[in-house]
Design a protein around this motif. Structure first.
Motif, PDB file in Angstrom:
ATOM      1  N   CYS A  91     -66.624 -23.291 -28.357  1.00 50.34           N
ATOM      2  CA  CYS A  91     -67.082 -21.904 -28.426  1.00 50.34           C
ATOM      3  C   CYS A  91     -66.236 -21.063 -27.479  1.00 50.34           C
ATOM      4  O   CYS A  91     -66.163 -21.340 -26.277  1.00 50.34           O
ATOM      5  CB  CYS A  91     -68.556 -21.812 -28.029  1.00 50.34           C
ATOM      6  N   LEU A  92     -65.587 -20.042 -28.021  1.00 49.08           N
ATOM      7  CA  LEU A  92     -64.748 -19.158 -27.211  1.00 49.08           C
ATOM      8  C   LEU A  92     -65.485 -17.912 -26.757  1.00 49.08           C
ATOM      9  O   LEU A  92     -65.117 -17.309 -25.745  1.00 49.08           O
ATOM     10  CB  LEU A  92     -63.502 -18.744 -27.993  1.00 49.08           C
ATOM     11  N   LEU A  93     -66.515 -17.510 -27.512  1.00 52.56           N
ATOM     12  CA  LEU A  93     -67.217 -16.269 -27.189  1.00 52.56           C
ATOM     13  C   LEU A  93     -68.685 -16.419 -27.551  1.00 52.56           C
ATOM     14  O   LEU A  93     -69.031 -16.894 -28.630  1.00 52.56           O
ATOM     15  CB  LEU A  93     -66.597 -15.101 -27.953  1.00 52.56           C
ATOM     16  N   THR A 129     -71.615 -10.321 -23.170  1.00 54.67           N
ATOM     17  CA  THR A 129     -70.596 -11.133 -23.842  1.00 54.67           C
ATOM     18  C   THR A 129     -69.944 -12.042 -22.818  1.00 54.67           C
ATOM     19  O   THR A 129     -69.484 -11.571 -21.768  1.00 54.67           O
ATOM     20  CB  THR A 129     -69.530 -10.257 -24.504  1.00 54.67           C
ATOM     21  N   LEU A 130     -69.915 -13.325 -23.121  1.00 51.37           N
ATOM     22  CA  LEU A 130     -69.303 -14.313 -22.229  1.00 51.37           C
ATOM     23  C   LEU A 130     -68.124 -14.966 -22.940  1.00 51.37           C
ATOM     24  O   LEU A 130     -68.236 -15.334 -24.113  1.00 51.37           O
ATOM     25  CB  LEU A 130     -70.327 -15.376 -21.829  1.00 51.37           C
ATOM     26  N   LEU A 138     -58.945 -15.516 -19.384  1.00 53.83           N
ATOM     27  CA  LEU A 138     -57.833 -14.974 -20.155  1.00 53.83           C
ATOM     28  C   LEU A 138     -58.325 -14.294 -21.434  1.00 53.83           C
ATOM     29  O   LEU A 138     -57.801 -13.250 -21.846  1.00 53.83           O
ATOM     30  CB  LEU A 138     -56.843 -16.084 -20.508  1.00 53.83           C
ATOM     31  N   LEU A 139     -59.337 -14.846 -22.061  1.00 52.54           N
ATOM     32  CA  LEU A 139     -59.872 -14.251 -23.283  1.00 52.54           C
ATOM     33  C   LEU A 139     -60.550 -12.912 -22.990  1.00 52.54           C
ATOM     34  O   LEU A 139     -60.467 -11.980 -23.796  1.00 52.54           O
ATOM     35  CB  LEU A 139     -60.874 -15.204 -23.934  1.00 52.54           C
ATOM     36  N   ALA A 195     -59.383  -9.417 -24.632  1.00 52.30           N
ATOM     37  CA  ALA A 195     -60.327  -8.534 -25.321  1.00 52.30           C
ATOM     38  C   ALA A 195     -60.295  -7.137 -24.715  1.00 52.30           C
ATOM     39  O   ALA A 195     -60.353  -6.131 -25.429  1.00 52.30           O
ATOM     40  CB  ALA A 195     -61.734  -9.118 -25.248  1.00 52.30           C
ATOM     41  N   GLU A 196     -60.180  -7.041 -23.395  1.00 48.80           N
ATOM     42  CA  GLU A 196     -60.117  -5.743 -22.730  1.00 48.80           C
ATOM     43  C   GLU A 196     -58.832  -5.003 -23.098  1.00 48.80           C
ATOM     44  O   GLU A 196     -58.844  -3.795 -23.335  1.00 48.80           O
ATOM     45  CB  GLU A 196     -60.209  -5.948 -21.212  1.00 48.80           C
ATOM     46  N   TRP A 197     -57.740  -5.749 -23.166  1.00 52.00           N
ATOM     47  CA  TRP A 197     -56.464  -5.125 -23.551  1.00 52.00           C
ATOM     48  C   TRP A 197     -56.544  -4.581 -24.975  1.00 52.00           C
ATOM     49  O   TRP A 197     -56.100  -3.466 -25.244  1.00 52.00           O
ATOM     50  CB  TRP A 197     -55.343  -6.157 -23.450  1.00 52.00           C
TER      51      TRP A 197
END
Length: 354
Positions: free
Chosen positions: A118-120, A328-329, A334-335, A339-341
């Protein structure tokens, strides 16, 4: 100091919540520890799963020592993304936990354990009244969902009403005088028996189906999923004395309705509708005034929760509001930075202050 987060998770089909009495009891026990919200009772959640679930929902059960400390209903939204089970009919995300366990710590335990790769993970529609909003971190971000209102019922109704705006008080007095002048009996009807709920939902659906929601396909109707959900929820809750429907009538014609749940000293307004064909009166306002006056008179309810998006009209009845949020976790910091970028690139915004 919160207890250690050494949690052993089980990943079960969501149906286990209804099938296993031990899990149902644990869910209700944890709900009672954190908010004791009637729309997050086992009965409400299983009704929502039956009406709006897809069968892909999973029940994550967190064991701590000899007892269950947290339970989340989650659904996979992409190959490596999960989020809370969140039909629009539930004001908050479907999870319960020991009130000493911070939601961010629980999310971290979930994303690193029972969800596989799970990435997010997104925990949606959280009430800061029951789960403090955490600061943004290298691997997490909280974001505003909606501002919602509530009304405190302290003192007397006369004191409350005198604090309302002059325009509201004058407008309501003029409307009531006009009703009398036209020979219309405007009055409140209160329903709380299980046998009352089916017809109340049918009348609610008739009002809502005649309004703007019908054009969007979102109106409650006795024969659609929403109608079946609210009927089941209110009938089951009425058996515990926790359901109440307030209707405002012009003579024998229902012109406004509130579908509500109440537990202890809190009333939650789940749904509101009114007859949009009436142009010379404000049926929903007449209903609100009479309901609040009745609640003051009864003396049981101390707070009314609206839980919907705060609208201009809410501000006429209360000064109180707060912001519900999403959490959101990300599996790795880095992820989060990626996401912010992407967010900044899409919106043209500067770096986040979080």
């Amino acid at each position: 100091m919160p207890p250690s987060l050494a949690i052993a998770w089980q990943n079960l089909p969501a149906a286990a919540l209804q099938q296993d009495p031990g899990l149902s009891a644990a869910w209700d026990r944890l709900n009672a520890r954190r908010g004791d919200l009637p729309f997050l009772s086992t009965d409400a959640i299983t009704a929502a799963l039956d009406s709006f679930g897809t069968g892909r929902e999973r029940l994550l059960v967190g064991q701590q020592g000899q007892g269950i400390a947290a339970m989340f209903l989650l659904v996979r939204t992409a190959a490596a993304k999960w989020q809370s089970f969140q039909p629009s009919q539930l004001p908050l995300g479907a999870w319960v936990a020991d009130d000493r366990l911070p939601v961010l710590d629980l999310a971290r335990s979930l994303i690193r354990g029972p969800l596989g790769f799970c990435l997010l993970l997104s925990i949606t529609q959280i009430d800061p009244l029951h789960a403090a909003r955490p600061a943004n971190t290298a691997d997490s971000q909280s974001s505003d969902y909606i501002r919602t209102a509530w009304t405190e019922l302290h003192g007397s109704f006369a004191e409350y009403w005198n604090r309302r705006g002059k325009n509201l008080r004058q407008n309501m007095r003029k409307q009531r005088n006009r009703l009398v002048g036209e020979g219309i009996n405007g009055h409140l009807r209160v329903l709380h028996q299980p046998a009352d709920m089916a017809e109340a939902i049918a009348r609610y659906g008739a009002l809502e189906s005649a309004g703007w929601k019908a054009g969007q396909g979102t109106a409650v109707h006795p024969d659609n999923a929403q109608g079946r959900f609210y009927r089941r929820l209110l009938e089951i809750s009425a058996m515990r004395g926790e359901a109440v429907v307030f209707e405002y009538l012009f003579d024998d014609r229902v012109v406004a309705t509130n579908l509500c749940l109440r537990r202890e000293d809190v009333l939650v307004i789940l749904k509101t509708t009114y007859d949009e064909s009436i142009q010379s009166y404000s049926p929903a306002f007449l209903l609100s005034q009479d309901v609040i006056e009745l609640l003051y008179h009864e003396g049981r309810i101390q707070r009314i929760e609206y839980y919907g998006r705060m609208m201009e009209w809410h501000g006429r009845w209360t000064e109180n509001s707060r912001v519900l949020y999403h959490l959101t976790l990300y599996r790795w910091p880095l992820l989060q930075r990626l996401a912010e970028w992407r967010r900044r690139k899409k919106t043209g915004a500067g770096p986040s202050a979080g």
